[in-house]
Design an enzyme around this catalytic site. Structure first.
Site, PDB file in Angstrom:
ATOM      1  CG  ASP A 140       3.737  13.641 -54.124  1.00 13.08           C
ATOM      2  OD1 ASP A 140       2.646  14.306 -55.058  1.00 13.08           O
ATOM      3  OD2 ASP A 140       3.995  13.354 -52.908  1.00 13.08           O
ATOM      4  CD  GLU A 160      -1.216  12.442 -51.268  1.00 10.34           C
ATOM      5  OE1 GLU A 160      -2.446  11.712 -50.801  1.00 10.34           O
ATOM      6  OE2 GLU A 160      -0.387  11.385 -52.293  1.00 10.34           O
ATOM      7  CG  ASP A 168      -0.934   6.928 -55.738  1.00 11.65           C
ATOM      8  OD1 ASP A 168      -1.540   8.408 -56.177  1.00 11.65           O
ATOM      9  OD2 ASP A 168      -0.597   6.789 -54.685  1.00 11.65           O
TER      10      ASP A 168
END
Length: 451
Positions: free
Chosen positions: A92, A157, A123
């Site tokens: 995510d 997350e 990320d």
């Protein structure tokens, strides 16, 4: 040397890594159905599951976690008696924010000036490709893996809703391992191999202030009628002193960081601070980022400028984030923040402060065999000794894993470095860092398997 065939294999795999990352970045997998369809997260999860299944992982499946998202799990048996390594990452991503601020489309991997741009390129989809490329190189060179492997790739997350944490607590045998590699951080600076030795914890509090039964005409009532937005601004301003240090009573703010130091000059460049604008707080930059608390106002609910009327506001809200350094108790910090906010609301206004989330800070024990194996791998991949730094961000799962598996070593690495601009517009990854970190992980697995 061990590095040479593995290095060549990793290098040959980089075009595939780029193509795979482009496919993965194309999914706008923001785990917030208010912003993007949940189907995009489901597509990303299935892509990740298929990718690890193709590398020989068995029992690959999607875990339905309590927050309504899915995590990808798989395992692969290694040689008899070999240690088990758990590889972690998350698929995510943060929302794109101002899409007009992106030089190229947020969900289209674009090469520019030697970097690959796109939301999640670093990320954390770049770290998923770090894992995959390391595994592919080992299988190409050695025909298999020197350790038993587990993989868990989280789906929420960035939202901090704790789905995987609650799932792991309910199924404690699932993620048990001798060493856990958290692929969600990165090097202190590009080219300097780094393990993240500490993480700040975090809590988010929603502050609501009410002063009137309804908005009032600012000409007829302004000057005497208590303005909720003005009260909110004054309350938020009380969170810092004149130097920019946190001014919340009950929080210690003079801790120091003894490890690698972040120069002010480098920090200004990495943070893209405008000329003439001063840094906030006192102490070294490393002290402020890694050893001390910080408070950030994440958002304010107030009328937008377009369409605003001449009104005294009856109500206003804000989200306040507190980052908590190691050594500070989460509940103590939460209680201190709530007490401070409520004590500083002016005009006798009605106010509520609601804790929305929280995660403890984390300190790694860097003295075990997994860290020795990682230090040797980083030295070989970068020809530079490994350093340990802190990280101002939070990964609450680390403390859950420590509680469940107290003997497991938790090692935090990744492809993120300051210029990746994670969580901002124009996020990118340096493909050289991706290549070297994939090589590092492959070397680590060989080293650790030989312990």
């Amino acid at each position: 040397m061990t590095q040479q065939p593995l290095a060549a294999a990793v290098r040959s795999l980089m075009p595939r890594a780029k193509a795979d990352l482009a496919e993965l970045v194309a999914f706008p997998s923001v785990a917030d159905p208010r912003q993007f369809p949940v189907e995009e997260c489901e597509k990303a999860a299935r892509w990740v599951a298929d990718a690890f299944a193709a590398e020989g992982f068995t029992g690959v499946r999607l875990l339905d976690t309590p927050d309504g998202t899915q995590s990808v799990y798989g395992e692969l048996a290694g040689p008899e008696g070999a240690p088990t390594v758990l590889l972690y990452s998350h698929y995510d991503v943060q929302p794109p924010l101002d899409e007009a601020g992106w030089t190229s489309p947020a969900f289209e991997l674009t090469e520019r000036d030697g970097r690959w741009y796109g939301r999640g390129a670093a990320d954390c989809k770049g770290n998923i490709l770090m894992h995959l490329t390391a595994l592919r190189a080992l299988r190409e060179v050695d025909g298999g893996y020197p350790v038993s492997l587990k993989v868990i790739v989280e789906g929420s997350e960035e939202q901090g809703t704790g789905g995987l944490e609650r799932y792991a607590e309910a199924h404690p045998e699932l993620l048990a391992a001798d060493a856990i590699v958290i692929g969600d951080t990165g090097n202190f600076t590009a080219g300097l191999p780094t393990v993240t030795a500490s993480l700040r914890g975090m809590t988010v509090v929603e502050l609501t202030i009410d002063t009137l039964a309804g908005n009032l005409h600012s000409g007829a009532f302004g000057g005497a009628a208590p303005d909720a937005l003005q009260a909110l601004v004054r309350t938020l301003a009380s969170l810092h002193d004149e130097h920019g240090d946190v001014a919340v009573q009950g929080l210690t703010t003079d801790q120091t960081w003894s490890g690698v130091q972040y120069s002010e000059e480098q920090f200004r460049a990495d943070a893209r601070i405008l000329d003439g604008v001063e840094l906030t707080g006192t102490g070294t930059v490393s002290d402020r980022l890694w050893a001390r608390p910080s408070v950030t106002v994440l958002g304010i609910e107030a009328p937008p400028m377009v369409g605003a009327t001449s009104s005294v506001q009856a109500a206003a809200k804000a989200l306040v984030s507190l980052r908590i350094p190691p050594g500070t108790d989460l509940k103590t910090a939460q209680d201190a923040l709530v007490a401070h906010l409520l004590a500083h609301v002016p005009f006798g206004a009605r106010a509520t402060a609601t804790i929305l989330s929280g995660g403890d800070p984390f300190n790694a024990d860097t003295t075990g065999p997994a860290y020795e194996a990682m230090a040797a791998a980083m030295q070989e991949a970068y020809a530079t000794p490994m350093v340990a730094s802190g990280e101002g961000g939070s990964i609450p799962l680390c403390n859950t894993l420590r509680t469940l598996y107290p003997t497991a070593e938790i090692v935090l690495i990744g492809v993120e470095e300051p210029t990746t601009q994670i969580h901002a517009v124009n996020e990118s990854v340096d493909p050289e860092e991706l290549e070297r970190m994939a090589l590092t992980e492959a070397l680590f697995l060989k080293n650790y398997g030989a312990v």
